[in-house]
Design an enzyme around this catalytic site. Structure first.
Site, PDB file in Angstrom:
ATOM      1  N   ASP A  76       4.820  -5.027  -4.915  1.00 65.20           N
ATOM      2  CA  ASP A  76       3.669  -5.168  -4.019  1.00 65.20           C
ATOM      3  C   ASP A  76       2.914  -3.849  -3.942  1.00 65.20           C
ATOM      4  O   ASP A  76       3.476  -2.772  -4.183  1.00 65.20           O
ATOM      5  CB  ASP A  76       4.104  -5.611  -2.625  1.00 65.20           C
ATOM      6  CG  ASP A  76       5.043  -4.613  -1.939  1.00 65.20           C
ATOM      7  OD1 ASP A  76       5.992  -4.145  -2.606  1.00 65.20           O
ATOM      8  OD2 ASP A  76       4.842  -4.312  -0.746  1.00 65.20           O
ATOM      9  N   GLU A 115       7.892  -3.739   0.072  1.00 65.84           N
ATOM     10  CA  GLU A 115       8.210  -2.342   0.347  1.00 65.84           C
ATOM     11  C   GLU A 115       7.075  -1.625   1.061  1.00 65.84           C
ATOM     12  O   GLU A 115       7.321  -0.748   1.907  1.00 65.84           O
ATOM     13  CB  GLU A 115       8.550  -1.622  -0.970  1.00 65.84           C
ATOM     14  CG  GLU A 115       9.157  -0.238  -0.793  1.00 65.84           C
ATOM     15  CD  GLU A 115       8.128   0.871  -0.614  1.00 65.84           C
ATOM     16  OE1 GLU A 115       8.522   1.967  -0.178  1.00 65.84           O
ATOM     17  OE2 GLU A 115       6.936   0.637  -0.916  1.00 65.84           O
TER      18      GLU A 115
END
Length: 376
Positions: free
Chosen positions: A84, A145
């Protein structure tokens, strides 16, 4: 060990371009899942067995993978990374993938698609070179994250506990450095509560939640000192300009080198909650916390092996603790041998100037390959 024949620069850069141009901001589930599908297809093409893990509520999926090895089912080396990014879909219009001299630009290219892709290509290079690995290599790619891993911490800790070594290809530190510890981090939700009124006809009857939030921001950020930092990074409030705002929300971040300092910072933040009998006022809620990771002997021994590989490659490899959390906080705090910052060199992370130094693609892949070969 020479991997020149199997680490081909143009091929690596073309593969990385595909990853960078598959935009994957954390909160866009469809975008993250497209990226996971692309990575899964690439891993399968690399010869890995891949398992797709359904994502946490409201977030994208994750991937677990393992490369062929006589003891493939056992734990060994875990390459741990996230796919991400912070860049919203459409960022490619203003930050397209492009090479400019010794730099290559694109959203998420440094944090951390570049290092992740280089690490996987290092594994393939070892396979193609016929290198017999002492330990099996596994991969964990996660989806959240950039927001503190609220939905994947349990997965990360469960998977990491199976392995002897954790390698994290987050961006390299300045000077070609790696990371052997990270500061503690806490996130907070800020809620300002007001009283509505018509901003034109009855302004004095209202209490603006936006004004309440604005007053609190300098109070929060002024708490910053050498031991603990405080910053407000998100503010959202109001919907109609002719209405006194009832609600305003924000998010704050606190970071400290020592856990005790962060714990005191958390207490100070939570003490800011103050609401009257009508509910008007300010509220702070604790969100995700990343524990401090202080380098123990296991991590320092892992770094020593990486340093020996770097010496053979004639490259510097300093190490240090670092701010800016990663999933290495969790594994390091568990006492597992963890080496972070193994990814590519670059700068402009989380900005429209995000880039990598293109030479570091091959250099860091060679470092990862040498380290994985050396580990027992």
């Amino acid at each position: 060990m020479s991997l020149a024949a199997t680490l081909e620069f143009d091929d690596m850069l073309a593969g990385l371009q595909r990853w960078v141009e598959c935009e994957s901001p954390t909160f866009d589930i469809a975008a993250v899942n497209r990226m996971m599908t692309l990575a899964s297809d690439d891993l399968v093409a690399m010869g890995a067995n891949v398992e797709r893990v359904a994502g946490p509520a409201g977030l994208g999926d994750c991937l677990k993978a393992s490369f062929p090895h006589p003891r493939q089912a056992e734990g060994g080396i875990l390459i741990m990374a996230h796919l991400d990014t912070v860049h919203p879909v459409g960022t490619l219009e203003t930050l397209p993938f492009r090479r400019d001299g010794d730099r290559c630009y694109g959203p998420g290219i440094c944090d951390m698609k570049g290092g992740t892709y280089a690490a996987l290509r290092a594994v393939v290079a070892l396979q193609q070179a016929g290198v017999d690995m002492a330990l099996p290599i596994h991969v964990l790619l996660t989806c959240d994250e950039e927001i503190g891993s609220p939905g994947t911490r349990e997965l990360i800790e469960r998977e990491a506990a199976r392995h002897r070594y954790i390698l994290v290809p987050e961006p390299a530190r300045a000077g070609n450095g790696v990371i052997t510890g990270r500061y503690a981090i806490a996130r907070f939700e800020l809620l300002a509560h007001g009283r509505p009124s018509h901003a034109g006809a009855a302004l004095a009857d209202g209490h603006s939640a936006i004004r309440e939030m604005v007053a609190r921001i300098p109070e929060i950020e002024s708490m910053t000192n050498d031991d603990c930092t405080f910053s407000v990074g998100v503010v959202q409030g109001g919907q109609w300009v002719n209405c006194v705002s009832t609600n305003c929300r924000g998010e704050a971040l606190s970071m400290a080198k020592r856990q005790a300092d962060l714990d005191r910072g958390i207490e100070r933040m939570l003490a800011l909650t103050q609401r009257d009998a009508d509910g008007i006022g300010f509220e702070v809620k604790l969100g995700v916390v990343r524990p401090v990771w202080e380098a123990g002997q296991a991590t320092l021994s892992l770094y020593a092996q990486a340093s020996r590989v770097a010496d053979e490659l004639k490259m510097p490899l300093p190490h240090a603790s670092s701010g800016g959390g990663s999933d290495g906080n969790f594994t390091g705090a568990m006492g597992l041998p963890t080496l972070d910052g193994l990814g590519v060199r670059g700068a402009g992370i989380h900005t429209l100037d995000e880039h990598i130094e293109v030479d570091s693609l091959i250099e860091r892949a060679r470092l990862m390959a040498g380290l994985m070969t050396a580990l027992r």
